[in-house]
Design a protein around this motif. Sequence first.
Motif: not given
Length: 351
Positions: A192-220
Amino acid sequence: MLAKLEERFFLMMLVVVSLAFGLVLEPFWGCIFWACAITVIFYPVQQRVLRLIGDKPNRAALITLMLCVLIVILPVLAIGAAFIQEGISFYDKIEKGEINPAGFIDSIRQAFPVVTEFLSRFGIQTDGLREKLSSGAVEASRLLAKEALSIGQNTFGFILSLCLMLYLTFFLLREGHHLVELMVKALPLGDQRERLLFSKFAEVTRATVKGNLVVAVVQGALGGIIFWLLGLPAPILWGVVMAFLSLLPAVGAALVWLPVSLYWYATGDWVIATILVAYGALVIGLADNILRPLLVGRDTKLPDYLVLFSTLGGITLMGVNGFVLGPMVAALFLVFWQIFIDEFQRPHKPE
């Protein structure tokens, strides 16, 4: 006794072999990391493709990978090539004296003597700042030209790394869920802990990469467009610089457009300077203030100040990869402590 000794020796060898395997893969950590990040981001797309074409994992992974190349890889390569070309041209102009970084400080110092007096109270001499800015601009442009030449000479290595990343991405898209289940079985943290950690890893990676890249592309893009409209040299160069700087929350692109607007105020171009300040504060700044909390903070469920500090710390320690790894470490830190509080600090009910 013998069984315990064998078990301890096996665990020791398991750690040694795992560390040795990590060292073997060390030259390819960048490829592996970005292959994992791309897989996490495009995994929902791959699932939709699977539903459309049926149970054909090879074909679905290939289609998803082609979409990734068309949407992300090719545009990034095109922008990178234009950035390098304009960077070399900018360096040539500095070498020929067409652009004078020292004159930038002189104009601002003469137009705003109050700023010079204010800085001198804190022991900051503008003469030294002028020399440092001039030498820094020359060194930065020389480094850019050198790196561009290095990239050109090491084209084979770059293409090889890109191909390895895409090759690994294909297999991760096809078999990623099986690898996750295998790691859940192997790691001794509790399923249960491992699934929670993997879920958080995917959630943060997706949000960070997608979000930061979208912000960077828009501002640039917004910064490059206004620089092009106002006639500033090398708009693509400055647009890409603003895109990279936008990875730093709160300040970001203002590190470029604000000094340029001050220079135009100093040289008497009040209309252009006012347009740039208004555009930078209202359009470029508003894009950061609206998009970043929506795409990064909300999906990662991290406070804005924690996103800022973890991003800065990650970039300082790990370079460009740190803008993903920093918030990821912060999110996993919070998850581990939440698990500890929930499972180990609960008040025990009396029997």
